[in-house]
Design a protein around this motif. Structure first.
Motif, PDB file in Angstrom:
ATOM      1  N   VAL A  96       0.859  -1.181   0.000  1.00 12.95           N
ATOM      2  CA  VAL A  96       0.000   0.000   0.000  1.00 12.95           C
ATOM      3  C   VAL A  96       0.898   1.234   0.000  1.00 12.95           C
ATOM      4  O   VAL A  96       2.081   1.149   0.326  1.00 12.95           O
ATOM      5  N   ASN A  97       0.329   2.365  -0.366  1.00 13.30           N
ATOM      6  CA  ASN A  97       1.036   3.641  -0.280  1.00 13.30           C
ATOM      7  C   ASN A  97       0.384   4.452   0.818  1.00 13.30           C
ATOM      8  O   ASN A  97      -0.842   4.588   0.853  1.00 13.30           O
ATOM      9  N   ILE A  98       1.212   4.977   1.702  1.00 19.36           N
ATOM     10  CA  ILE A  98       0.721   5.700   2.870  1.00 19.36           C
ATOM     11  C   ILE A  98       0.953   7.187   2.655  1.00 19.36           C
ATOM     12  O   ILE A  98       2.029   7.587   2.206  1.00 19.36           O
ATOM     13  N   ALA A  99      -0.052   7.995   2.966  1.00 20.80           N
ATOM     14  CA  ALA A  99       0.050   9.437   2.804  1.00 20.80           C
ATOM     15  C   ALA A  99       1.209   9.985   3.643  1.00 20.80           C
ATOM     16  O   ALA A  99       1.505   9.486   4.730  1.00 20.80           O
ATOM     17  N   GLN A 100       1.849  11.020   3.122  1.00 20.60           N
ATOM     18  CA  GLN A 100       3.061  11.582   3.721  1.00 20.60           C
ATOM     19  C   GLN A 100       2.892  11.928   5.203  1.00 20.60           C
ATOM     20  O   GLN A 100       3.762  11.625   6.015  1.00 20.60           O
ATOM     21  N   GLU A 101       1.779  12.542   5.569  1.00 21.61           N
ATOM     22  CA  GLU A 101       1.613  12.985   6.959  1.00 21.61           C
ATOM     23  C   GLU A 101       1.521  11.835   7.956  1.00 21.61           C
ATOM     24  O   GLU A 101       1.651  12.028   9.152  1.00 21.61           O
ATOM     25  N   MET A 145      -5.866   7.621   9.275  1.00 23.69           N
ATOM     26  CA  MET A 145      -4.806   7.454   8.282  1.00 23.69           C
ATOM     27  C   MET A 145      -5.397   7.185   6.896  1.00 23.69           C
ATOM     28  O   MET A 145      -6.451   6.567   6.776  1.00 23.69           O
ATOM     29  N   VAL A 146      -4.707   7.673   5.877  1.00 24.56           N
ATOM     30  CA  VAL A 146      -5.145   7.474   4.503  1.00 24.56           C
ATOM     31  C   VAL A 146      -4.117   6.604   3.788  1.00 24.56           C
ATOM     32  O   VAL A 146      -2.917   6.894   3.818  1.00 24.56           O
ATOM     33  N   VAL A 147      -4.595   5.515   3.175  1.00 23.21           N
ATOM     34  CA  VAL A 147      -3.722   4.628   2.406  1.00 23.21           C
ATOM     35  C   VAL A 147      -4.279   4.503   0.991  1.00 23.21           C
ATOM     36  O   VAL A 147      -5.484   4.611   0.788  1.00 23.21           O
ATOM     37  N   ALA A 148      -3.387   4.312   0.046  1.00 18.45           N
ATOM     38  CA  ALA A 148      -3.798   4.116  -1.344  1.00 18.45           C
ATOM     39  C   ALA A 148      -3.426   2.712  -1.764  1.00 18.45           C
ATOM     40  O   ALA A 148      -2.324   2.230  -1.487  1.00 18.45           O
ATOM     41  N   LEU A 149      -4.371   2.050  -2.418  1.00 19.05           N
ATOM     42  CA  LEU A 149      -4.139   0.698  -2.908  1.00 19.05           C
ATOM     43  C   LEU A 149      -3.697   0.788  -4.360  1.00 19.05           C
ATOM     44  O   LEU A 149      -4.360   1.430  -5.175  1.00 19.05           O
ATOM     45  N   PRO A 150      -2.583   0.148  -4.709  1.00 18.25           N
ATOM     46  CA  PRO A 150      -2.131   0.222  -6.100  1.00 18.25           C
ATOM     47  C   PRO A 150      -2.993  -0.626  -7.020  1.00 18.25           C
ATOM     48  O   PRO A 150      -3.748  -1.492  -6.575  1.00 18.25           O
ATOM     49  N   GLU A 151      -2.872  -0.358  -8.294  1.00 18.73           N
ATOM     50  CA  GLU A 151      -3.601  -1.119  -9.297  1.00 18.73           C
ATOM     51  C   GLU A 151      -3.114  -2.564  -9.270  1.00 18.73           C
ATOM     52  O   GLU A 151      -1.922  -2.818  -9.135  1.00 18.73           O
ATOM     53  N   PRO A 152      -4.032  -3.534  -9.387  1.00 16.43           N
ATOM     54  CA  PRO A 152      -3.588  -4.934  -9.364  1.00 16.43           C
ATOM     55  C   PRO A 152      -2.720  -5.252 -10.583  1.00 16.43           C
ATOM     56  O   PRO A 152      -2.861  -4.634 -11.637  1.00 16.43           O
ATOM     57  N   LYS A 153      -1.842  -6.205 -10.397  1.00 14.19           N
ATOM     58  CA  LYS A 153      -1.028  -6.674 -11.513  1.00 14.19           C
ATOM     59  C   LYS A 153      -1.941  -7.355 -12.520  1.00 14.19           C
ATOM     60  O   LYS A 153      -2.974  -7.911 -12.140  1.00 14.19           O
ATOM     61  N   PRO A 154      -1.573  -7.360 -13.794  1.00 15.08           N
ATOM     62  CA  PRO A 154      -2.452  -7.987 -14.805  1.00 15.08           C
ATOM     63  C   PRO A 154      -2.771  -9.446 -14.486  1.00 15.08           C
ATOM     64  O   PRO A 154      -3.873  -9.911 -14.772  1.00 15.08           O
ATOM     65  N   TRP A 155      -1.858 -10.164 -13.890  1.00 11.08           N
ATOM     66  CA  TRP A 155      -2.103 -11.567 -13.597  1.00 11.08           C
ATOM     67  C   TRP A 155      -2.911 -11.764 -12.324  1.00 11.08           C
ATOM     68  O   TRP A 155      -3.317 -12.869 -12.025  1.00 11.08           O
ATOM     69  N   ASP A 156      -3.170 -10.672 -11.559  1.00  7.81           N
ATOM     70  CA  ASP A 156      -4.002 -10.763 -10.361  1.00  7.81           C
ATOM     71  C   ASP A 156      -5.476 -10.640 -10.689  1.00  7.81           C
ATOM     72  O   ASP A 156      -6.326 -10.969  -9.872  1.00  7.81           O
ATOM     73  N   THR A 157      -5.802 -10.089 -11.828  1.00  6.82           N
ATOM     74  CA  THR A 157      -7.212  -9.863 -12.167  1.00  6.82           C
ATOM     75  C   THR A 157      -7.765 -11.067 -12.908  1.00  6.82           C
ATOM     76  O   THR A 157      -7.051 -11.765 -13.615  1.00  6.82           O
TER      77      THR A 157
END
Length: 158
Positions: A96-101, A145-157
């Motif tokens: 996941v990506n976590i917001a800077q703050e 807290m705010v987290v961003a979920l990355p796009e799934p890999k092509p083989w995950d979908t």
């Protein structure tokens, strides 16, 4: 009422000679923790997760549990993609990506977490906001807290 019954049962068990020391200590430990443990409502940590399409989701987790567990319980991460919450078995599906703050409120990444992120990262470049959800323990300092979920890999979908 339940705590009183458990305490009464514990005192009766202590008098039984047939139980091993281990069994007696285990029962006494569970009575001690059940009477002093926090209510679930006191352990709730509310977060926000933004999926790869930009949609915001409310995530509810418990203090002491991992971010991964909260995301799985919300349905944002497939539970089959990450079966173990140990770094040795991690394949970065819980990245996941976590917001800077919020980064300063988290402990720094361990060497093992950095290794897994570099080896298996979707971007193949170590982003300072990237963390493994299985390595982030929730606590009340992370409320909101705010987290961003990355796009799934092509083989995950599917």
């Amino acid at each position: 009422m339940a705590v009183a019954n458990l305490q009464r049962l514990s005192s009766q068990v202590q008098r039984l000679p047939s139980l091993s020391f281990f069994s007696k200590s285990l029962i006494s430990r569970s009575t001690a923790t059940s009477s002093s443990s926090k209510k679930v409502s006191d352990r709730i940590v509310r977060l926000s997760a933004i999926d790869f399409e930009g949609k915001k989701h409310e995530v509810v987790g418990l203090a002491g549990h991992t971010l991964l567990k909260a995301l799985i319980n919300t349905g944002l991460i497939d539970p089959d993609s990450h079966r173990l919450e140990e770094i040795d078995a991690c394949s970065a599906h819980c990245e996941v990506n976590i917001a800077q703050e919020w980064l300063d409120k988290l402990p720094p990444r361990t060497y093992d977490e950095e290794y897994v992120l570099v080896r298996n990262s979707r971007a193949r470049v170590l982003n300072k906001h990237s963390r493994l959800g299985c390595q982030v323990l929730l606590d009340h300092n992370l409320q909101g807290m705010v987290v961003a979920l990355p796009e799934p890999k092509p083989w995950d979908t599917s």
